[in-house]
Design a protein around this motif. Sequence first.
Motif, PDB file in Angstrom:
ATOM      1  N   GLU A 151      -9.675   7.530   9.495  1.00 54.28           N
ATOM      2  CA  GLU A 151     -10.170   7.619   7.893  1.00 54.28           C
ATOM      3  C   GLU A 151      -8.597   8.472   7.517  1.00 54.28           C
ATOM      4  O   GLU A 151      -7.390   7.672   7.727  1.00 54.28           O
ATOM      5  N   SER A 152      -9.021   9.620   7.017  1.00 54.05           N
ATOM      6  CA  SER A 152      -7.887  10.205   6.402  1.00 54.05           C
ATOM      7  C   SER A 152      -7.742  11.135   7.097  1.00 54.05           C
ATOM      8  O   SER A 152      -6.599  12.523   6.268  1.00 54.05           O
ATOM      9  N   ASN A 180      -3.959  16.009   7.245  1.00 50.52           N
ATOM     10  CA  ASN A 180      -4.805  14.988   5.891  1.00 50.52           C
ATOM     11  C   ASN A 180      -3.876  14.661   5.174  1.00 50.52           C
ATOM     12  O   ASN A 180      -2.590  14.492   4.542  1.00 50.52           O
ATOM     13  N   LEU A 181      -4.586  13.133   5.006  1.00 50.81           N
ATOM     14  CA  LEU A 181      -3.642  12.165   4.348  1.00 50.81           C
ATOM     15  C   LEU A 181      -3.906  11.736   3.055  1.00 50.81           C
ATOM     16  O   LEU A 181      -5.108  11.856   3.431  1.00 50.81           O
ATOM     17  N   ALA A 182      -2.779  11.183   2.587  1.00 55.91           N
ATOM     18  CA  ALA A 182      -3.646  10.435   1.444  1.00 55.91           C
ATOM     19  C   ALA A 182      -4.485   9.162   1.645  1.00 55.91           C
ATOM     20  O   ALA A 182      -4.279   8.261   2.586  1.00 55.91           O
ATOM     21  N   ASP A 183      -5.301   8.460   0.573  1.00 61.41           N
ATOM     22  CA  ASP A 183      -5.349   6.962   0.837  1.00 61.41           C
ATOM     23  C   ASP A 183      -4.527   6.655   0.925  1.00 61.41           C
ATOM     24  O   ASP A 183      -3.125   6.425   0.341  1.00 61.41           O
ATOM     25  N   ASP A 239       5.648   8.164  12.065  1.00 57.83           N
ATOM     26  CA  ASP A 239       5.939   7.624  11.102  1.00 57.83           C
ATOM     27  C   ASP A 239       5.120   6.938  10.196  1.00 57.83           C
ATOM     28  O   ASP A 239       3.952   6.181  10.639  1.00 57.83           O
ATOM     29  N   LEU A 240       4.393   7.026   9.530  1.00 54.75           N
ATOM     30  CA  LEU A 240       3.788   6.706   8.068  1.00 54.75           C
ATOM     31  C   LEU A 240       4.028   5.636   6.866  1.00 54.75           C
ATOM     32  O   LEU A 240       4.718   6.213   6.113  1.00 54.75           O
ATOM     33  N   LYS A 241       2.935   5.138   6.525  1.00 54.31           N
ATOM     34  CA  LYS A 241       3.590   4.482   4.927  1.00 54.31           C
ATOM     35  C   LYS A 241       1.996   3.713   4.626  1.00 54.31           C
ATOM     36  O   LYS A 241       1.241   4.107   5.074  1.00 54.31           O
TER      37      LYS A 241
END
Length: 160
Positions: free
Chosen positions: A69-70, A102-105, A122-124
């Motif tokens: 999830e996030s 913790n990642l954003a939506d 790497d995140l997008k």
Amino acid sequence: MRSAFDFSPLYRSTVGFDRLFDMLDQSAQIEPMTNWPPYNIEKAGEDQYVITMAIAGFSPDEIELTQKESQLLVSGQKKGSEEGKQYLHRGIATRAFRQTFNLADHVRVTGASLENGLLTVDLKREVPEALKPRRIEIATGSGTAQLGRHPQQIEHGKAA
């Protein structure tokens, strides 16, 4: 352990922000191991991010990346036995670690690599088309008939 700040008055007057207050509460707590391994978070573009962690001495099969999830969980556990080695100085830490981000939506991991002791993740952010802002055309004059509204005709000051 609770933080020095009391968020209970805010819990009473807000709805749906409990996750935010939990994160604030957790960040206020003092944990001695939170700064190992060291890491950087970089904004690489409009919707692209890079997390770089210094994990010298770990191989790719000793590191686990999990996105649920996030949350992004990065953990490492040395597998090799170091019996028979005698160190005069040991400065390279090989202890197990567990780091949660913790990642954003709508942010997802697009790739990861390990090179020269640095783990690069790497995140997008990929916002679905249905949630992106869209421009809505405003009808004028003749457009009112299309909406099912008919202009009223007025005769001598009375509505027909």
